[in-house]
Scaffold this active site. Structure first.
Site, short mmCIF file in Angstrom:
data_model
loop_
_atom_site.label_atom_id
_atom_site.label_comp_id
_atom_site.label_asym_id
_atom_site.label_seq_id
_atom_site.Cartn_x
_atom_site.Cartn_y
_atom_site.Cartn_z
N GLY A 78 11.47 3.99 21.67
CA GLY A 78 11.10 5.36 22.05
C GLY A 78 11.72 5.72 23.39
O GLY A 78 11.16 6.50 24.16
N GLY A 87 12.13 9.24 25.04
CA GLY A 87 10.95 10.05 25.33
C GLY A 87 10.69 10.21 26.82
O GLY A 87 11.51 9.79 27.65
N ARG A 117 19.47 10.11 19.41
CA ARG A 117 20.44 9.61 20.39
C ARG A 117 19.92 9.88 21.79
O ARG A 117 19.24 10.88 22.03
CB ARG A 117 21.79 10.34 20.23
CG ARG A 117 22.56 9.98 18.99
CD ARG A 117 24.05 10.19 19.22
NE ARG A 117 24.58 9.12 20.06
CZ ARG A 117 25.02 7.95 19.58
NH1 ARG A 117 25.02 7.72 18.29
NH2 ARG A 117 25.48 7.03 20.39
N ILE A 164 11.65 2.37 14.34
CA ILE A 164 11.02 1.07 14.60
C ILE A 164 10.50 0.46 13.30
O ILE A 164 10.18 -0.72 13.25
CB ILE A 164 9.86 1.17 15.62
CG1 ILE A 164 8.83 2.22 15.18
CG2 ILE A 164 10.38 1.47 17.01
CD1 ILE A 164 7.53 2.17 15.98
N TYR A 208 -4.55 9.40 16.73
CA TYR A 208 -3.76 8.78 17.79
C TYR A 208 -4.63 7.83 18.63
O TYR A 208 -4.23 6.70 18.93
CB TYR A 208 -3.18 9.90 18.65
CG TYR A 208 -2.49 9.49 19.92
CD1 TYR A 208 -1.21 8.96 19.89
CD2 TYR A 208 -3.10 9.69 21.16
CE1 TYR A 208 -0.57 8.61 21.07
CE2 TYR A 208 -2.47 9.35 22.34
CZ TYR A 208 -1.20 8.81 22.29
OH TYR A 208 -0.57 8.47 23.45
N LYS A 256 -4.18 3.85 19.03
CA LYS A 256 -3.96 3.19 20.33
C LYS A 256 -4.99 2.09 20.56
O LYS A 256 -4.67 0.98 20.99
CB LYS A 256 -4.00 4.23 21.46
CG LYS A 256 -2.76 5.13 21.53
CD LYS A 256 -1.55 4.35 22.00
CE LYS A 256 -0.29 5.18 22.08
NZ LYS A 256 0.90 4.39 22.33
N1 SER Z 1 -0.65 12.68 26.58
C1 SER Z 1 -1.16 12.14 25.36
C2 SER Z 1 -1.49 13.19 24.39
O1 SER Z 1 -1.83 14.25 24.82
C3 SER Z 1 -2.39 11.33 25.62
O2 SER Z 1 -2.02 10.02 25.68
O3 SER Z 1 -1.46 12.93 23.22
#
Ligand code: SER
Length: 340
Positions: free
Chosen positions: A11, A14, A39, A56, A155, A159
């Protein structure tokens, strides 16, 4: 053929990758290789020894990387953020969980093949928390790592689970086998607050209102903030985020008492952020248009986190408080960026 010892960043294109590539490539003692679905920008690509473009989840690609490079450290940054993940939860699970599991296994096999532990840096998030209500959030105040681990987003679930997977690889991997294999992956995790960069804008997160407000004002674009003025969560300036990863990576193993560490620097309300942005860009049009659903996600995140373990164990000490972040990093860097 001799494989070359390197650091792998996934990543890498990013927001965190931007700052990390420059720091690792210019200050580190090992070459950097990267893996990203897109890229890299040419300025970043120039800094790395090899750029792999791909997913990945592509096992064949990971095999190829393993056959050519001896990897001592992995910074596994690839992920779908919290807002985007709510629209495509299965894809989020694939990328965030299966992707991370694949990288942990990759690190395990690398370590087995070259005989040294692979340091595995993993950015987790305040999204790993889930406060029950706005009132509960206010009462909770600064939350410690092990409290309120009941995330409401895909998410956040991803995590939190990957933190546990990392701990499993580091401490218990194949614990019933004749030759124990744990500890080859030296998993180290930072639970980041919202990160604000002056050089990139986030995509698909829910803490994005802060960076979006600042960048819109600098570009002279009107912005309607999607959370209420009183919304409060912790934030950090990107250079401190990158520094936190590097410092944790460099910490002596025996100093570390946890696998996941809170870090934070300041926790202004959305209204305080707006006021600071308006001081720098008085002409900016910054209004409020609450998105109740995204508001619900931010309301489930703590208003502050207890990062005393990170300070004690590996010397975490952010350079930028709220005022310094704006006056010495965000505003000057952003002005220069959009003046070009
Ligand atoms: N910045 C992230 C999000 O807003 C939080 O880890 O998803």
């Amino acid at each position: 053929m001799i494989r070359k010892p390197v650091v792998l960043i996934t990543g890498a294109g990013g927001e965190i990758g931007h700052g990390l590539i420059s720091r690792l490539a210019t200050g580190g003692d090992r070459a950097v290789i990267t893996l990203d679905v897109n890229r890299l920008e040419p300025t970043l690509a120039r800094l790395v020894q090899r750029e792999f473009v791909g997913s990945i989840l592509d096992q064949a690609l990971l095999e190829r990387i393993m056959s050519e490079y001896e990897i001592d450290a992995v910074y596994h940054l690839a992920a779908l953020l919290s807002t985007r993940a709510e629209f495509t939860p299965l894809t989020a699970h694939q990328v965030n969980v299966e992707g991370t599991l694949g990288l942990l296994e990759f690190a395990q096999r690398e370590a087995e093949s070259h005989g040294r532990p692979v340091v595995f840096l993993y950015p987790s998030s305040i999204a790993a928390y889930g406060l029950p209500s706005l009132d509960g959030k206010r009462r909770a105040g600064r939350v410690a790592e092990d409290a309120h681990n009941t995330p409401t987003t895909m998410y956040g679930c991803n995590k939190l689970y990957c933190e546990q997977l990392g701990r499993y690889y580091a401490r218990f991997y194949k614990q019933l086998s004749a030759t124990p294999q744990a500890g080859r992956v030296d998993f180290r995790c930072v639970r980041f607050p919202g990160l604000i960069s002056a050089v990139t804008v986030p995509s698909g997160g829910t803490s994005d209102y802060a960076p979006e407000m600042i960048h819109a004002a600098a570009k002279g674009e009107a912005y309607a903030c999607f959370v209420r003025p009183d919304t409060r969560i912790p934030f950090m300036a990107m250079p401190d985020g990158v520094e936190a990863l590097l410092r944790l990576a460099a910490a002596p193993r025996e100093r570390l008492t946890r696998t996941a560490y809170n870090v934070a620097a300041f926790n202004p309300s959305a209204d305080e952020i707006r006021a600071e942005v308006l001081r720098a860009f008085p002409e900016a049009t910054l209004t409020w248009k609450t998105d109740e659903k995204r508001q619900g996600i931010v309301d489930s995140w703590p208003e502050d986190v207890d990062d005393s373990a990170a300070r004690r164990d590996w010397g975490f000490a952010p350079a930028f408080d709220f005022a310094r972040a704006f006056h010495e990093y965000l505003i000057p860097t952003i002005r220069e960026r959009y003046a070009r």
